[in-house]
Design a protein around this motif. Structure first.
Motif, PDB file in Angstrom:
ATOM      1  N   GLN A 130       0.833  10.104   2.271  1.00 27.64           N
ATOM      2  CA  GLN A 130      -0.269   9.212   1.941  1.00 27.64           C
ATOM      3  C   GLN A 130      -1.292   9.244   3.077  1.00 27.64           C
ATOM      4  OE1 GLN A 130       0.451   7.076  -1.237  1.00 27.64           O
ATOM      5  NE2 GLN A 130       1.643   8.973  -1.189  1.00 27.64           N
ATOM      6  N   PHE A 155       7.532   8.820  -0.498  1.00 25.69           N
ATOM      7  CA  PHE A 155       6.722   8.529  -1.670  1.00 25.69           C
ATOM      8  C   PHE A 155       6.904   9.624  -2.710  1.00 25.69           C
ATOM      9  CE2 PHE A 155       4.806   6.458   1.892  1.00 25.69           C
ATOM     10  CZ  PHE A 155       4.251   5.275   1.412  1.00 25.69           C
ATOM     11  N   ASP A 188       5.654   3.016  -5.219  1.00 28.23           N
ATOM     12  CA  ASP A 188       6.006   4.102  -4.308  1.00 28.23           C
ATOM     13  C   ASP A 188       6.828   5.195  -4.972  1.00 28.23           C
ATOM     14  OD1 ASP A 188       4.872   2.329  -2.563  1.00 28.23           O
ATOM     15  OD2 ASP A 188       6.668   1.987  -1.363  1.00 28.23           O
ATOM     16  N   ARG A 199      -4.936   6.986  -4.845  1.00 25.99           N
ATOM     17  CA  ARG A 199      -3.922   5.994  -5.194  1.00 25.99           C
ATOM     18  C   ARG A 199      -4.451   4.573  -5.076  1.00 25.99           C
ATOM     19  NH1 ARG A 199       1.393   4.225  -2.342  1.00 25.99           N
ATOM     20  NH2 ARG A 199       2.487   3.235  -4.081  1.00 25.99           N
ATOM     21  N   THR A 247      -3.317  10.784  -1.984  1.00 21.16           N
ATOM     22  CA  THR A 247      -1.973  11.330  -2.051  1.00 21.16           C
ATOM     23  C   THR A 247      -1.946  12.837  -1.891  1.00 21.16           C
ATOM     24  OG1 THR A 247      -1.988  11.624  -4.460  1.00 21.16           O
ATOM     25  CG2 THR A 247      -1.294   9.475  -3.620  1.00 21.16           C
ATOM     26  N   GLU A 248      -0.857  13.309  -1.309  1.00 19.25           N
ATOM     27  CA  GLU A 248      -0.612  14.751  -1.203  1.00 19.25           C
ATOM     28  C   GLU A 248      -0.490  15.373  -2.594  1.00 19.25           C
ATOM     29  OE1 GLU A 248       2.921  17.649   0.672  1.00 19.25           O
ATOM     30  OE2 GLU A 248       3.058  15.461   0.822  1.00 19.25           O
ATOM     31  N   THR A 271       4.662  10.596  -4.507  1.00 20.89           N
ATOM     32  CA  THR A 271       3.413  11.358  -4.471  1.00 20.89           C
ATOM     33  C   THR A 271       3.174  12.013  -3.108  1.00 20.89           C
ATOM     34  OG1 THR A 271       2.284   9.252  -4.048  1.00 20.89           O
ATOM     35  CG2 THR A 271       2.240  10.103  -6.312  1.00 20.89           C
ATOM     36  N   SER A 309      -3.356   1.214  -9.480  1.00 25.24           N
ATOM     37  CA  SER A 309      -2.432   1.894  -8.598  1.00 25.24           C
ATOM     38  C   SER A 309      -1.041   1.918  -9.233  1.00 25.24           C
ATOM     39  CB  SER A 309      -2.417   1.210  -7.227  1.00 25.24           C
ATOM     40  OG  SER A 309      -1.752   2.019  -6.278  1.00 25.24           O
TER      41      SER A 309
END
Length: 316
Positions: free
Chosen positions: A24, A19, A59, A44, A37-38, A21, A56
């Protein structure tokens, strides 16, 4: 997660997927789903019973329009990226080039570290290291939880690890929606008495009554709105201010914020990817340019911590 979260199943892909982001973090409770999200400790996705309650993105995207990110150690903007600390000029990186502002804090592009994870909650943390424009060492912790009512609850905590007191404003940038209901068909209600009057660079210069198109207290059709404004003097009930999007059939989704966040920024836009209109409702402890105006600006003593709370609820 599929390319775009489907209100029908909100399916997530296998762990092998990559991802934009980062990792997840999936929370499920009853019919509720939240995906965190990290990157930027962002929200998200939040859904209930397959009804998508936040905007949203795909990916391979970073959050468009700052969708769902958390904001520290300032929210919104700092004019020219310049402010003064004990009379000494501080120059932040200009990250909003079109308006020559430093925008949305220092952790928008940061990876957060997992601190704690359970079935219904996750806590992430990132550090702001001393740097040009912000010579302080602070930590931002963000805790997401699905409560027993399956509402989403969020706590953002800033900890000052510096030897000097550190200035801050905290905020978040969620966009709300109500499943497949066209955003234009929703009614937005925000009970606030005062708006911040901003210039063309979205820097507040004065205050005025929240009247005309900015009077959202009785509910205004989103179809009639295209605004980007900070509001304050919010109507708190039991220590909570609620801002609501309501569908023609009576269903609704609300953002709630506590009294430690006396400002909300309302952004109704027609530029959100794939949506004819989108509505961001952003809880904040202070407004844009607080580092210069002092409005809403707070200072943490060495070793001190501050926590703001907000959440998303729905009536479906």
């Amino acid at each position: 997660m599929s390319a775009s979260p489907s209100p029908a199943d909100n399916a997530l892909p296998s762990e092998s997927r990559r991802f934009a982001t980062g990792r997840q973090f999936e929370l499920r409770r009853g019919d509720a789903l939240a995906v965190i999200t990290e990157l930027a400790a962002g929200l998200r996705l939040y859904s209930r019973g397959g009804v998508q309650l936040t905007e949203s993105y795909d990916d391979d995207q970073i959050p468009p329009g700052a969708t769902g990110i958390t904001l520290a150690p300032w929210a919104n903007r700092v004019e020219d990226g310049v402010w003064y600390l004990d009379g000494k000029k501080q120059q932040l990186d200009v990250t909003e080039v079109s308006r020559n502002n430093a925008s949305h804090g220092l952790l928008r592009n940061a990876a957060y570290t997992l601190v704690d994870e359970s079935e219904f909650s996750v806590t992430l943390e990132a550090t702001v290291f001393p740097q040009h424009g912000y010579p302080f060492l602070v930590r931002h912790l963000v805790r997401y939880e699905l409560d027993e009512a399956m509402d989403l609850r969020v706590r953002q905590t800033l900890v000052n690890d510096s030897q000097d007191r550190a200035p801050f404003v905290l905020g978040a940038h969620p966009y709300l929606r109500l499943g497949d209901v066209a955003t234009e068909d929703l009614v937005l209600t925000v009970k606030a008495r005062t708006r911040l009057v901003a210039d063309e660079r979205l820097i507040p210069r004065s205050t005025a009554a929240a009247d005309g198109q900015y009077d959202l207290s009785a509910g205004t059709a989103v179809d009639d709105l295209l605004i980007d404004v900070a509001l304050t003097d919010l109507a708190f009930d039991g220590g909570v201010a609620r801002h609501t999007l309501t569908a023609p059939d009576g269903r609704s989704v609300s953002l709630e914020q506590d009294e430690l966040s006396p400002y909300v920024h309302v952004f109704v836009t027609d530029t959100f990817p794939g949506r004819s209109k989108a509505v961001a409702i952003e809880p904040m402890t202070g407004p844009a340019n607080a580092f210069n105006s002092g409005d809403g600006l707070q200072w943490l003593a060495p070793g001190e911590a501050f926590t703001m709370s907000w959440g998303i609820t729905a009536s479906l």
